[in-house]
Design a protein around this motif. Structure first.
Motif, mmCIF file in Angstrom:
data_model
loop_
_atom_site.group_PDB
_atom_site.id
_atom_site.type_symbol
_atom_site.label_atom_id
_atom_site.label_comp_id
_atom_site.label_asym_id
_atom_site.label_seq_id
_atom_site.Cartn_x
_atom_site.Cartn_y
_atom_site.Cartn_z
ATOM 1 N N ILE A 1 0.850 -1.189 -0.013
ATOM 2 C CA ILE A 1 -0.147 0.149 -0.055
ATOM 3 C C ILE A 1 0.918 1.204 -0.044
ATOM 4 O O ILE A 1 1.973 1.445 0.891
ATOM 5 N N THR A 2 0.570 2.355 -0.956
ATOM 6 C CA THR A 2 1.537 3.373 -0.921
ATOM 7 C C THR A 2 0.777 4.388 0.093
ATOM 8 O O THR A 2 -0.276 4.185 0.665
ATOM 9 N N GLY B 1 -0.391 7.168 -0.420
ATOM 10 C CA GLY B 1 -1.644 7.751 -1.002
ATOM 11 C C GLY B 1 -2.995 6.619 -0.968
ATOM 12 O O GLY B 1 -4.160 7.151 -1.029
ATOM 13 N N GLY B 2 -2.500 5.479 -0.238
ATOM 14 C CA GLY B 2 -3.578 4.454 -0.362
ATOM 15 C C GLY B 2 -3.843 3.393 -1.720
ATOM 16 O O GLY B 2 -4.678 2.729 -1.330
ATOM 17 N N ASN B 3 -3.110 3.589 -2.349
ATOM 18 C CA ASN B 3 -3.007 2.734 -3.507
ATOM 19 C C ASN B 3 -2.636 1.357 -3.027
ATOM 20 O O ASN B 3 -1.598 1.271 -2.389
ATOM 21 N N THR B 4 -3.289 0.141 -3.625
ATOM 22 C CA THR B 4 -2.905 -1.170 -3.057
ATOM 23 C C THR B 4 -2.611 -1.921 -4.370
ATOM 24 O O THR B 4 -2.993 -1.999 -5.414
ATOM 25 N N LYS B 5 -2.005 -3.114 -4.115
ATOM 26 C CA LYS B 5 -1.450 -4.145 -5.044
ATOM 27 C C LYS B 5 -1.492 -5.369 -4.016
ATOM 28 O O LYS B 5 -0.685 -5.364 -3.155
#
Length: 120
Positions: free
Chosen positions: A51-52, A54-58
């Motif tokens: 999770i970055t 900024g809240g982006n996930t993979k």
């Protein structure tokens, strides 16, 4: 000095749930990406979820729809909610973080690992 401390591992039956948590502490200016990796016996360490800031996930394909990663930037924590656990999820789970220290040094830091065992 920066460290990551994990908690929440243990023994769970197939189909059960566990939540892992990881807290970063020390001379932290900012936390960038945070993630969870795992290493099963006899296998290489693999990415579970990331999770970055900024809240982006993979997610790894094997955990999509079952695991959820989240973070609390105010508390410098990252968590992994694991549902519908399978025996093949058994592994040591490691927290990882990209950290900018107050000395303006970039570090990649690992936690000590926490064992998750899925077995009946």
């Amino acid at each position: 000095q920066v460290q990551l401390v994990e908690s929440g591992g243990g023994l769970v039956q197939p189909g059960g749930s566990l939540k892992l948590s990881c807290t970063a502490s020390g001379s932290i200016f900012s936390l960038n990406a945070m993630g969870w990796y795992r290493q099963a016996p006899g296998k290489e360490r693999e990415l579970v979820a990331i999770i970055t800031s900024g809240g982006n996930t993979k997610y790894a394909d094997s955990v999509k729809g079952r695991f959820t990663i989240s973070r609390d930037n105010a508390e410098n924590t990252v968590s992994l909610q694991m549902n519908s656990l399978r025996p093949e999820d058994t592994a040591v789970y490691y927290c990882n973080a990209e950290i900018l220290t107050v000395e303006l040094r970039y570090l990649e830091v690992w936690g000590q690992g926490t064992l998750v065992t899925v077995s009946s």
